[in-house]
Design a protein around this motif. Sequence first.
Motif, PDB file in Angstrom:
ATOM      1  N   ILE A 109       0.832  -1.201   0.000  1.00  0.00           N
ATOM      2  CA  ILE A 109       0.000   0.000   0.000  1.00  0.00           C
ATOM      3  C   ILE A 109       0.868   1.252   0.000  1.00  0.00           C
ATOM      4  CG2 ILE A 109      -1.637   1.344   1.383  1.00  0.00           C
ATOM      5  CD1 ILE A 109      -2.829  -1.345   2.313  1.00  0.00           C
ATOM      6  N   ALA A 110       1.927   1.235   0.810  1.00  0.00           N
ATOM      7  CA  ALA A 110       2.835   2.388   0.865  1.00  0.00           C
ATOM      8  C   ALA A 110       3.536   2.603  -0.475  1.00  0.00           C
ATOM      9  CB  ALA A 110       3.864   2.183   1.978  1.00  0.00           C
ATOM     10  N   GLU A 111       3.982   1.503  -1.095  1.00  0.00           N
ATOM     11  CA  GLU A 111       4.659   1.622  -2.388  1.00  0.00           C
ATOM     12  C   GLU A 111       3.698   2.107  -3.472  1.00  0.00           C
ATOM     13  OE1 GLU A 111       6.288  -2.224  -3.073  1.00  0.00           O
ATOM     14  OE2 GLU A 111       8.035  -1.900  -1.749  1.00  0.00           O
TER      15      GLU A 111
ATOM     16  N   TYR B  37       1.683   6.285  -7.217  1.00  0.00           N
ATOM     17  CA  TYR B  37       0.605   7.130  -7.732  1.00  0.00           C
ATOM     18  C   TYR B  37       0.899   8.614  -7.498  1.00  0.00           C
ATOM     19  CZ  TYR B  37      -2.297   3.001  -8.525  1.00  0.00           C
ATOM     20  OH  TYR B  37      -2.793   1.807  -8.986  1.00  0.00           O
ATOM     21  N   THR B  38       1.585   8.920  -6.410  1.00  0.00           N
ATOM     22  CA  THR B  38       1.980  10.309  -6.157  1.00  0.00           C
ATOM     23  C   THR B  38       2.965  10.784  -7.216  1.00  0.00           C
ATOM     24  OG1 THR B  38       1.654  10.027  -3.765  1.00  0.00           O
ATOM     25  CG2 THR B  38       2.996  11.897  -4.481  1.00  0.00           C
ATOM     26  N   GLN B  39       3.933   9.947  -7.553  1.00  0.00           N
ATOM     27  CA  GLN B  39       4.921  10.290  -8.589  1.00  0.00           C
ATOM     28  C   GLN B  39       4.270  10.457  -9.957  1.00  0.00           C
ATOM     29  OE1 GLN B  39       7.752   7.091  -8.286  1.00  0.00           O
ATOM     30  NE2 GLN B  39       8.789   7.966  -6.497  1.00  0.00           N
ATOM     31  N   LEU B  40       3.203   9.700 -10.199  1.00  0.00           N
ATOM     32  CA  LEU B  40       2.501   9.794 -11.484  1.00  0.00           C
ATOM     33  C   LEU B  40       1.514  10.962 -11.517  1.00  0.00           C
ATOM     34  CD1 LEU B  40       1.728   5.995 -12.103  1.00  0.00           C
ATOM     35  CD2 LEU B  40       3.436   7.403 -13.281  1.00  0.00           C
ATOM     36  N   GLY B  41       1.392  11.672 -10.399  1.00  0.00           N
ATOM     37  CA  GLY B  41       0.478  12.807 -10.343  1.00  0.00           C
ATOM     38  C   GLY B  41      -0.956  12.438 -10.046  1.00  0.00           C
ATOM     39  N   LEU B  42      -1.200  11.177  -9.694  1.00  0.00           N
ATOM     40  CA  LEU B  42      -2.555  10.709  -9.387  1.00  0.00           C
ATOM     41  C   LEU B  42      -2.793  10.862  -7.885  1.00  0.00           C
ATOM     42  CD1 LEU B  42      -2.461   7.504 -11.611  1.00  0.00           C
ATOM     43  CD2 LEU B  42      -3.542   9.691 -12.167  1.00  0.00           C
ATOM     44  N   THR B  43      -2.893  12.117  -7.434  1.00  0.00           N
ATOM     45  CA  THR B  43      -2.969  12.401  -6.004  1.00  0.00           C
ATOM     46  C   THR B  43      -4.249  11.865  -5.367  1.00  0.00           C
ATOM     47  OG1 THR B  43      -3.884  14.580  -6.550  1.00  0.00           O
ATOM     48  CG2 THR B  43      -1.498  14.447  -6.174  1.00  0.00           C
ATOM     49  N   ASP B  44      -5.350  11.881  -6.108  1.00  0.00           N
ATOM     50  CA  ASP B  44      -6.615  11.378  -5.554  1.00  0.00           C
ATOM     51  C   ASP B  44      -6.513   9.896  -5.223  1.00  0.00           C
ATOM     52  OD1 ASP B  44      -7.717  13.861  -5.806  1.00  0.00           O
ATOM     53  OD2 ASP B  44      -8.715  13.463  -7.712  1.00  0.00           O
ATOM     54  N   VAL B  45      -5.899   9.144  -6.142  1.00  0.00           N
ATOM     55  CA  VAL B  45      -5.733   7.713  -5.904  1.00  0.00           C
ATOM     56  C   VAL B  45      -4.775   7.479  -4.745  1.00  0.00           C
ATOM     57  CG1 VAL B  45      -5.053   5.515  -6.929  1.00  0.00           C
ATOM     58  CG2 VAL B  45      -6.157   7.261  -8.344  1.00  0.00           C
ATOM     59  N   ALA B  46      -3.705   8.280  -4.674  1.00  0.00           N
ATOM     60  CA  ALA B  46      -2.742   8.146  -3.580  1.00  0.00           C
ATOM     61  C   ALA B  46      -3.402   8.424  -2.232  1.00  0.00           C
ATOM     62  CB  ALA B  46      -1.576   9.112  -3.810  1.00  0.00           C
ATOM     63  N   GLN B  47      -4.269   9.443  -2.165  1.00  0.00           N
ATOM     64  CA  GLN B  47      -4.976   9.747  -0.928  1.00  0.00           C
ATOM     65  C   GLN B  47      -5.931   8.627  -0.541  1.00  0.00           C
ATOM     66  OE1 GLN B  47      -6.813  13.541  -1.568  1.00  0.00           O
ATOM     67  NE2 GLN B  47      -4.873  14.674  -1.541  1.00  0.00           N
ATOM     68  N   MET B  48      -6.553   8.007  -1.542  1.00  0.00           N
ATOM     69  CA  MET B  48      -7.447   6.884  -1.268  1.00  0.00           C
ATOM     70  C   MET B  48      -6.667   5.715  -0.658  1.00  0.00           C
ATOM     71  SD  MET B  48      -9.960   4.846  -3.909  1.00  0.00           S
ATOM     72  CE  MET B  48      -8.554   4.165  -4.830  1.00  0.00           C
ATOM     73  N   MET B  49      -5.459   5.461  -1.178  1.00  0.00           N
ATOM     74  CA  MET B  49      -4.625   4.389  -0.635  1.00  0.00           C
ATOM     75  C   MET B  49      -4.212   4.699   0.800  1.00  0.00           C
ATOM     76  SD  MET B  49      -4.439   2.202  -3.120  1.00  0.00           S
ATOM     77  CE  MET B  49      -3.132   1.120  -2.553  1.00  0.00           C
ATOM     78  N   ALA B  50      -4.014   5.988   1.102  1.00  0.00           N
ATOM     79  CA  ALA B  50      -3.587   6.374   2.445  1.00  0.00           C
ATOM     80  C   ALA B  50      -4.687   6.168   3.479  1.00  0.00           C
ATOM     81  CB  ALA B  50      -3.144   7.845   2.443  1.00  0.00           C
ATOM     82  N   GLN B  51      -5.922   6.028   3.050  1.00  0.00           N
ATOM     83  CA  GLN B  51      -7.050   5.869   3.957  1.00  0.00           C
ATOM     84  C   GLN B  51      -7.286   4.417   4.375  1.00  0.00           C
ATOM     85  OE1 GLN B  51     -10.351   7.712   1.958  1.00  0.00           O
ATOM     86  NE2 GLN B  51      -9.500   9.781   2.132  1.00  0.00           N
ATOM     87  N   VAL B  52      -6.454   3.511   3.871  1.00  0.00           N
ATOM     88  CA  VAL B  52      -6.578   2.101   4.257  1.00  0.00           C
ATOM     89  C   VAL B  52      -6.074   1.938   5.695  1.00  0.00           C
ATOM     90  CG1 VAL B  52      -5.876  -0.262   3.761  1.00  0.00           C
ATOM     91  CG2 VAL B  52      -6.254   1.345   1.880  1.00  0.00           C
TER      92      VAL B  52
END
Length: 311
Positions: free
Chosen positions: A137-139, A144-159
């Motif tokens: 999940i961290a990776e 996704y953050t590096q790819l600019g997909l911040t919304d998806v990265a934030q969703m992963m952080a909510q796990v």
Amino acid sequence: MPFRSILTAALQSAGLMIAGFLVPVVGQISLLIAPVPIILIMVREGKLPGMLAVGLATAIIAVLAGGQAVFVVIFLSFGFMAMGLADGLRWRWKPENAILIGGMLTLVALVVVLAPFLSQTGKGPVAVAEEYLRTSIAEAQQLYTQLGLTDVAQMMAQVTDTVVYYLVRLLPGIILTTTLLQAACCYGMARAFILRKDPAATILSEPSLATWHAPDSWVWGLIITLGLVALPDVTIRFIGMNLALVFLLVYSVQGISLVEFTLRKAKVGTIWRSLILTIIVALPVIVPVIALGVVDIWADFRKVRTPTQNP
């Protein structure tokens, strides 16, 4: 040796695999059907060209993934799935047998590869799975953050840890059902492509997805497992949850067969039918489809049962 076909299949399958990890939502669909090009070359050209395509695609993925073993292991397991499904198509096995063998070959390959790793860690499977899931999940969040997909990265952080706890304990059922469902999708799509190119192919005699239904008595298995979920004992409850996932898979396929029947009746083309069914499997639309499959036990929407089969 059909080198051009081998290269084409390898590039197509590797591309679908890579897209599955990089592209949200749509990527999950491409990951689901990644074994299809390998199945097609094994059916049309033979097992050896197919295995060469698997090897070439694995090398491509290893290079692009920076040598991360997890991607290589997953794709190699897809190669075993393709081998089982291709044999099922070539030898005209019953679809459920081909799907079961293709899915189980995938799981056996994963167990063989992962067993030595687990033995070296000195930890139990649950602890290893929790640690791996958190790391993944961290990776994924970082990627996704590096790819600019911040919304998806934030969703992963909510796990949360609670989510991880339940996911790990439901992992046996999740892995089994998703693997078998993927095998079913790949089998159906490969069969459709083959018949579209050659309607006289010998696999034409195999029963269509549009007419398939589970034995009506299987619904009692679903009812019993859901009853186990309601019991207070935590261990029994998780056993029930894992078993329920398997029965939900059965009625997912039955619901999908109803959709396939409706699409055929509406004269929707093979490619569009395959795309629609893949989207249903990959998205939350599958939930009402499961309910539709259960209701079909009594409603018999397609009238495919004999009078003695009706409940």
